[in-house]
Design an enzyme around this catalytic site. Structure first.
Site, short mmCIF file in Angstrom:
data_model
loop_
_atom_site.label_atom_id
_atom_site.label_comp_id
_atom_site.label_asym_id
_atom_site.label_seq_id
_atom_site.Cartn_x
_atom_site.Cartn_y
_atom_site.Cartn_z
CB THR A 170 -0.93 0.02 1.23
OG1 THR A 170 -0.15 0.10 2.41
CG2 THR A 170 -1.82 -1.20 1.27
CG ASP A 171 -1.29 4.89 -1.09
OD1 ASP A 171 -1.88 4.57 -0.02
OD2 ASP A 171 -1.88 5.42 -2.05
CB ALA A 172 1.40 7.43 2.84
#
Length: 126
Positions: free
Chosen positions: A10-12
């Site tokens: 995932t991203d942030a």
């Protein structure tokens, strides 16, 4: 094939990063070989991606359990095309068409042998 979304995917914001959908599909293709006691690297060659058409429909998030479905949709002399669809709770969230070319270890396209075609039909036709 079932895949769990981990933090590393995932991203942030906890949303699956766009390129990881391609990784999920790659894992699903490889897993079909592994389940038959085989590897995607064959005696005389292997497969490389030539073209990908991807449609991102709904984002997956951290912790989601996804299912990847793989179907053979076209077979040619030295290439074949697959449709790979990712589902979350039976809802389509991603779909891609990928054209794979069979090449020698020297990097030259080669005709897919009858034995390899039979193997692909066994693996990718539901």
């Amino acid at each position: 094939m079932k895949i769990r979304v981990y933090y590393e995917d995932t991203d942030a914001g906890g949303v699956v990063y766009h390129s990881n959908y391609l990784n999920f599909c790659e894992r699903a293709r490889s897993e079909l070989f592994f389940k038959k006691g085989l590897t995607p690297v064959l005696e005389n060659g292997h497969f490389v991606a030539k073209k990908i058409e991807a449609d991102y429909i709904i984002s997956a998030k951290l912790g989601d359990e996804l299912k990847v479905k793989t179907e053979l949709i076209e077979m040619k002399g030295a290439s074949f095309k697959l449709l790979q669809t990712i589902y979350k709770e039976n809802k389509k969230i991603f779909e891609m068409k990928i054209t794979l070319v069979y090449i020698t270890f020297g990097g030259k396209p080669q005709k897919i042998t009858k034995e390899v075609k039979d193997l692909l039909l066994l693996l990718f036709v539901n």
